[in-house]
Design a protein around this motif. Structure first.
Motif, short mmCIF file in Angstrom:
data_model
loop_
_atom_site.label_atom_id
_atom_site.label_comp_id
_atom_site.label_asym_id
_atom_site.label_seq_id
_atom_site.Cartn_x
_atom_site.Cartn_y
_atom_site.Cartn_z
N ILE A 44 0.90 -1.31 -0.03
CA ILE A 44 0.01 0.05 0.01
C ILE A 44 0.98 1.06 -0.02
O ILE A 44 1.58 1.36 1.12
N LEU A 45 0.72 2.05 -1.00
CA LEU A 45 1.54 3.27 -1.23
C LEU A 45 0.47 4.24 -1.15
O LEU A 45 -0.31 4.36 -1.68
N VAL A 46 0.83 5.35 -0.14
CA VAL A 46 0.03 6.18 0.14
C VAL A 46 0.62 7.74 0.23
O VAL A 46 1.80 7.95 0.80
N GLU A 47 0.20 8.68 -0.71
CA GLU A 47 0.73 10.23 -0.71
C GLU A 47 0.03 10.92 0.38
O GLU A 47 -1.20 11.01 0.41
N GLY A 48 0.86 11.14 1.55
CA GLY A 48 0.34 11.62 2.55
C GLY A 48 0.71 13.00 3.12
O GLY A 48 0.88 13.55 4.22
N ALA A 49 1.02 13.92 2.08
CA ALA A 49 1.45 15.14 2.19
C ALA A 49 0.78 15.99 3.19
O ALA A 49 1.46 16.62 3.84
N ASN A 50 -0.56 16.06 3.13
CA ASN A 50 -1.36 16.76 4.13
C ASN A 50 -1.44 16.28 5.39
O ASN A 50 -1.25 17.19 6.16
N GLU A 51 -1.64 14.91 5.71
CA GLU A 51 -1.70 14.35 6.84
C GLU A 51 -1.18 13.05 6.90
O GLU A 51 -1.82 12.11 7.19
N VAL A 75 3.91 5.38 3.53
CA VAL A 75 3.34 6.71 3.75
C VAL A 75 4.26 7.66 3.41
O VAL A 75 5.22 8.02 4.27
N VAL A 76 4.08 8.70 2.06
CA VAL A 76 4.98 9.44 1.70
C VAL A 76 4.53 10.98 2.43
O VAL A 76 3.22 11.36 2.08
N GLY A 77 5.39 11.59 3.31
CA GLY A 77 4.88 13.08 3.41
C GLY A 77 6.11 13.85 3.36
O GLY A 77 7.00 13.62 2.70
N ASP A 78 5.96 15.17 3.74
CA ASP A 78 6.79 16.31 3.36
C ASP A 78 8.17 16.05 4.05
O ASP A 78 9.20 16.19 3.80
N VAL A 96 9.09 4.22 -4.27
CA VAL A 96 7.91 4.63 -3.55
C VAL A 96 7.43 5.84 -4.38
O VAL A 96 6.36 5.98 -5.07
N ARG A 97 8.31 6.91 -4.16
CA ARG A 97 8.04 8.19 -4.68
C ARG A 97 7.74 8.07 -6.12
O ARG A 97 6.75 8.84 -6.74
N LYS A 98 8.80 7.40 -6.92
CA LYS A 98 8.44 7.22 -8.42
C LYS A 98 7.04 6.77 -8.90
O LYS A 98 6.41 7.22 -9.98
N GLN A 103 1.23 8.23 -10.98
CA GLN A 103 -0.39 8.15 -10.95
C GLN A 103 -1.08 9.16 -11.22
O GLN A 103 -0.47 10.32 -11.33
N PRO A 104 -2.26 9.17 -11.67
CA PRO A 104 -3.04 10.33 -12.12
C PRO A 104 -3.09 11.24 -10.93
O PRO A 104 -2.88 10.69 -9.82
N GLU A 105 -3.11 12.60 -11.24
CA GLU A 105 -3.12 13.58 -10.27
C GLU A 105 -4.03 13.16 -9.13
O GLU A 105 -3.76 13.66 -7.80
#
Length: 145
Positions: A44-51, A75-78, A96-98, A103-105
């Motif tokens: 499970i890859l999660v873009e979690g920049a906000n939270e 979980v990818v964060g800032d 993971v970041r790549k 992925q679509p926006e």
């Protein structure tokens, strides 16, 4: 046991043993790319920049189900990447970041099956929904037998 001491004392045999069993001993820490998890784990890859902390907490609350389904999450964060691995290496973090960047926006969560294929893309982290989807997969059904 004398023969075992003789075998172990030979540097070439010891080196071969380490080459053979080293990856097994290293476990997930030896993983350098997402493809290294193929046939071992679902991802499970999660873009979690906000939270990111909230998303990490959500995943940790479901630890038993995650372990039962052989899931590794990121979980990818800032401030970096958090995972249920002890310390994902730089190459793995880059992979993971790549994958998330490709992925679509509107996609912030990607589920990758043990076969290495993307099984789901979504906007939100719905762990129960991910579990339900995994539980319908033929490989998971075989695991439960």
């Amino acid at each position: 046991m004398k023969w075992l001491n003789e075998v172990i004392s030979r540097p070439a045999v010891l080196a071969l043993g380490l080459l053979w069993f080293g990856p097994v001993i290293a476990g997930e820490q030896g993983m350098r790319s997402l493809s290294d998890f193929q046939w071992r784990n679902r991802l499970i890859l999660v873009e979690g920049a906000n939270e990111p902390d909230q998303r990490v907490e959500t995943l940790r609350r479901h630890a038993a189900g995650i372990d039962d389904r052989d899931i590794v999450w990121f979980v990818v964060g800032d401030q970096g990447i958090q995972s249920n691995l002890e310390e994902p290496g730089r190459d793995l973090q880059r992979d993971v970041r790549k994958t998330l960047d490709a992925q679509p926006e509107n996609v912030s969560v990607v589920l990758i099956g043990k076969d290495g294929g993307i099984k789901q893309r979504s906007q939100g982290l719905d762990v129960a929904g991910i579990f339900a989807l995994i539980d319908t997969m033929p490989m998971r059904k075989r695991e439960k037998r």
